[in-house]
Design a protein around this motif. Structure first.
Motif, PDB file in Angstrom:
ATOM      1  N   ASP A 116      49.698   4.691   2.768  1.00  0.00           N
ATOM      2  CA  ASP A 116      50.648   4.582   3.869  1.00  0.00           C
ATOM      3  C   ASP A 116      50.761   3.126   4.304  1.00  0.00           C
ATOM      4  OD1 ASP A 116      52.498   5.744   5.471  1.00  0.00           O
ATOM      5  OD2 ASP A 116      51.075   6.581   6.911  1.00  0.00           O
ATOM      6  N   ASP A 117      50.455   2.232   3.375  1.00  0.00           N
ATOM      7  CA  ASP A 117      50.481   0.800   3.627  1.00  0.00           C
ATOM      8  C   ASP A 117      51.928   0.324   3.768  1.00  0.00           C
ATOM      9  OD1 ASP A 117      48.721  -1.760   3.477  1.00  0.00           O
ATOM     10  OD2 ASP A 117      50.396  -2.173   2.120  1.00  0.00           O
ATOM     11  N   SER A 118      52.138  -0.736   4.525  1.00  0.00           N
ATOM     12  CA  SER A 118      53.503  -1.229   4.717  1.00  0.00           C
ATOM     13  C   SER A 118      54.112  -1.772   3.429  1.00  0.00           C
ATOM     14  CB  SER A 118      53.529  -2.314   5.795  1.00  0.00           C
ATOM     15  OG  SER A 118      52.731  -3.418   5.392  1.00  0.00           O
ATOM     16  N   THR A 119      53.296  -2.180   2.475  1.00  0.00           N
ATOM     17  CA  THR A 119      53.826  -2.698   1.208  1.00  0.00           C
ATOM     18  C   THR A 119      53.870  -1.646   0.109  1.00  0.00           C
ATOM     19  OG1 THR A 119      51.632  -3.490   0.553  1.00  0.00           O
ATOM     20  CG2 THR A 119      53.079  -5.061   1.673  1.00  0.00           C
ATOM     21  N   LEU A 120      53.130  -0.567   0.262  1.00  0.00           N
ATOM     22  CA  LEU A 120      53.107   0.479  -0.764  1.00  0.00           C
ATOM     23  C   LEU A 120      52.875   1.836  -0.118  1.00  0.00           C
ATOM     24  CD1 LEU A 120      53.082   1.386  -3.733  1.00  0.00           C
ATOM     25  CD2 LEU A 120      50.629   0.942  -3.756  1.00  0.00           C
ATOM     26  N   THR A 121      53.900   2.668  -0.160  1.00  0.00           N
ATOM     27  CA  THR A 121      53.786   4.028   0.351  1.00  0.00           C
ATOM     28  C   THR A 121      53.822   4.966  -0.848  1.00  0.00           C
ATOM     29  OG1 THR A 121      54.949   3.381   2.365  1.00  0.00           O
ATOM     30  CG2 THR A 121      54.756   5.743   1.920  1.00  0.00           C
ATOM     31  N   LEU A 122      52.743   5.729  -1.011  1.00  0.00           N
ATOM     32  CA  LEU A 122      52.640   6.695  -2.114  1.00  0.00           C
ATOM     33  C   LEU A 122      52.161   8.023  -1.581  1.00  0.00           C
ATOM     34  CD1 LEU A 122      51.007   4.592  -4.962  1.00  0.00           C
ATOM     35  CD2 LEU A 122      53.286   5.605  -4.967  1.00  0.00           C
ATOM     36  N   PRO A 123      52.768   9.105  -2.052  1.00  0.00           N
ATOM     37  CA  PRO A 123      53.953   9.112  -2.895  1.00  0.00           C
ATOM     38  C   PRO A 123      55.155   8.567  -2.124  1.00  0.00           C
ATOM     39  CG  PRO A 123      53.448  11.338  -2.191  1.00  0.00           C
ATOM     40  CD  PRO A 123      52.334  10.452  -1.694  1.00  0.00           C
ATOM     41  N   HIS A 124      56.221   8.279  -2.860  1.00  0.00           N
ATOM     42  CA  HIS A 124      57.433   7.751  -2.235  1.00  0.00           C
ATOM     43  C   HIS A 124      57.874   8.717  -1.135  1.00  0.00           C
ATOM     44  CE1 HIS A 124      61.564   6.481  -1.646  1.00  0.00           C
ATOM     45  NE2 HIS A 124      61.261   5.352  -2.275  1.00  0.00           N
ATOM     46  N   PRO A 125      58.140   8.211   0.061  1.00  0.00           N
ATOM     47  CA  PRO A 125      58.378   9.100   1.207  1.00  0.00           C
ATOM     48  C   PRO A 125      59.627   9.978   1.123  1.00  0.00           C
ATOM     49  CG  PRO A 125      58.801   6.808   1.800  1.00  0.00           C
ATOM     50  CD  PRO A 125      58.194   6.798   0.422  1.00  0.00           C
ATOM     51  N   ARG A 126      60.619   9.626   0.317  1.00  0.00           N
ATOM     52  CA  ARG A 126      61.836  10.435   0.239  1.00  0.00           C
ATOM     53  C   ARG A 126      62.037  11.088  -1.126  1.00  0.00           C
ATOM     54  NH1 ARG A 126      62.200   6.265   3.113  1.00  0.00           N
ATOM     55  NH2 ARG A 126      62.924   4.902   1.453  1.00  0.00           N
ATOM     56  N   ALA A 127      61.059  11.010  -2.000  1.00  0.00           N
ATOM     57  CA  ALA A 127      61.223  11.554  -3.354  1.00  0.00           C
ATOM     58  C   ALA A 127      61.549  13.045  -3.332  1.00  0.00           C
ATOM     59  CB  ALA A 127      59.978  11.291  -4.198  1.00  0.00           C
ATOM     60  N   ALA A 128      60.918  13.797  -2.441  1.00  0.00           N
ATOM     61  CA  ALA A 128      61.125  15.249  -2.387  1.00  0.00           C
ATOM     62  C   ALA A 128      62.537  15.618  -1.936  1.00  0.00           C
ATOM     63  CB  ALA A 128      60.102  15.894  -1.457  1.00  0.00           C
ATOM     64  N   GLU A 129      63.289  14.645  -1.391  1.00  0.00           N
ATOM     65  CA  GLU A 129      64.644  14.892  -0.886  1.00  0.00           C
ATOM     66  C   GLU A 129      65.724  14.395  -1.841  1.00  0.00           C
ATOM     67  OE1 GLU A 129      64.626  12.530   2.637  1.00  0.00           O
ATOM     68  OE2 GLU A 129      62.887  13.565   3.470  1.00  0.00           O
ATOM     69  N   ARG A 130      65.338  13.875  -2.985  1.00  0.00           N
ATOM     70  CA  ARG A 130      66.283  13.208  -3.882  1.00  0.00           C
ATOM     71  C   ARG A 130      66.412  13.925  -5.220  1.00  0.00           C
ATOM     72  NH1 ARG A 130      67.753  10.861   0.457  1.00  0.00           N
ATOM     73  NH2 ARG A 130      67.152   8.714   0.860  1.00  0.00           N
ATOM     74  N   GLU A 131      67.518  14.638  -5.388  1.00  0.00           N
ATOM     75  CA  GLU A 131      67.770  15.317  -6.657  1.00  0.00           C
ATOM     76  C   GLU A 131      67.799  14.315  -7.807  1.00  0.00           C
ATOM     77  OE1 GLU A 131      70.979  18.342  -8.764  1.00  0.00           O
ATOM     78  OE2 GLU A 131      71.013  18.090  -6.589  1.00  0.00           O
ATOM     79  N   PHE A 132      68.318  13.102  -7.550  1.00  0.00           N
ATOM     80  CA  PHE A 132      68.409  12.089  -8.600  1.00  0.00           C
ATOM     81  C   PHE A 132      67.046  11.536  -9.015  1.00  0.00           C
ATOM     82  CE2 PHE A 132      69.404   9.832  -4.606  1.00  0.00           C
ATOM     83  CZ  PHE A 132      68.435   8.826  -4.604  1.00  0.00           C
ATOM     84  N   VAL A 133      65.991  11.874  -8.274  1.00  0.00           N
ATOM     85  CA  VAL A 133      64.618  11.569  -8.686  1.00  0.00           C
ATOM     86  C   VAL A 133      63.985  12.814  -9.309  1.00  0.00           C
ATOM     87  CG1 VAL A 133      62.284  10.980  -7.882  1.00  0.00           C
ATOM     88  CG2 VAL A 133      64.278   9.744  -6.981  1.00  0.00           C
ATOM     89  N   LEU A 134      64.120  13.937  -8.647  1.00  0.00           N
ATOM     90  CA  LEU A 134      63.433  15.161  -9.089  1.00  0.00           C
ATOM     91  C   LEU A 134      63.945  15.684 -10.429  1.00  0.00           C
ATOM     92  CD1 LEU A 134      63.220  17.035  -5.665  1.00  0.00           C
ATOM     93  CD2 LEU A 134      61.438  15.655  -6.782  1.00  0.00           C
ATOM     94  N   ALA A 135      65.261  15.715 -10.630  1.00  0.00           N
ATOM     95  CA  ALA A 135      65.808  16.273 -11.878  1.00  0.00           C
ATOM     96  C   ALA A 135      65.380  15.457 -13.100  1.00  0.00           C
ATOM     97  CB  ALA A 135      67.333  16.390 -11.792  1.00  0.00           C
ATOM     98  N   PRO A 136      65.517  14.134 -13.089  1.00  0.00           N
ATOM     99  CA  PRO A 136      65.042  13.375 -14.251  1.00  0.00           C
ATOM    100  C   PRO A 136      63.523  13.462 -14.431  1.00  0.00           C
ATOM    101  CG  PRO A 136      66.475  12.007 -12.880  1.00  0.00           C
ATOM    102  CD  PRO A 136      66.232  13.286 -12.141  1.00  0.00           C
TER     103      PRO A 136
END
Length: 177
Positions: free
Chosen positions: A130-150
């Motif tokens: 939850d660091d300001s330079t690196l947030t893992l997992p990506h905070p919006r990945a679960a909301e992005r079809e263009f990330v999840l489908a590929p």
């Protein structure tokens, strides 16, 4: 320690040795020759030190997403996901991703603005941050079809830490759940 070894390539922090993991990197471009840019970025990922394998999804086109939401009037994105098998630490990998973006003309003028190349470290096995330079997992990945489908294409058993199975997240977004 030798300054060159401490900095690594292009002034980036030196790679760290660890067990190989399959990090998830999302690629996107909506300016210029999008397909060539993604292909060039994948070549750059494959050339990174301590990267032994890069598996890339088929690119998909998606509408640009702005802070206010989808923007059909903006240039469309070409998106893909790469599984990058590496022994680089996540912070070091992120530094390399930013360097690849810069080599492709990426300018950070506005949040979620148009870009020649966007490389996001979406997930790194066993690491949450939850660091300001690196947030893992990506905070919006679960909301992005263009990330999840590929991502699902290159890893049918994928899971997003803290959110669940990628196939279930994608079905929920599509209204299939």
């Amino acid at each position: 320690m030798n300054r060159r070894l401490a900095q690594g390539i292009d002034g980036a922090p030196a790679p760290q040795l660890r067990e190989p993991v399959a990090a998830v990197v999302a690629l996107g471009a909506n300016l210029g020759d999008r397909a060539e840019t993604l292909e060039s970025a994948v070549r750059a990922l494959r050339a990174l030190p301590l990267v032994t394998k890069v598996v890339v999804s088929t690119p998909i086109e998606s509408v640009a997403v702005r802070v206010a939401g989808p923007d059909a009037d903006a240039p469309a994105y070409l998106n893909a996901v790469a599984l990058v098998t590496t022994r680089l630490a996540p912070t070091v990998l992120l530094t390399y991703l930013h360097a690849i973006e810069e080599r492709h003309g990426r300018e950070r003028r506005e949040r979620w603005g148009d870009r020649t190349l966007d490389l996001d470290l979406v997930s790194y096995p066993g690491v949450t941050s939850d660091d300001s330079t690196l947030t893992l997992p990506h905070p919006r990945a679960a909301e992005r079809e263009f990330v999840l489908a590929p991502w699902l294409e290159v890893d049918p058993d994928a899971e997003l830490a803290g959110s669940g199975r990628v196939d279930e997240l994608l079905a929920h977004l599509r209204g299939d759940a």
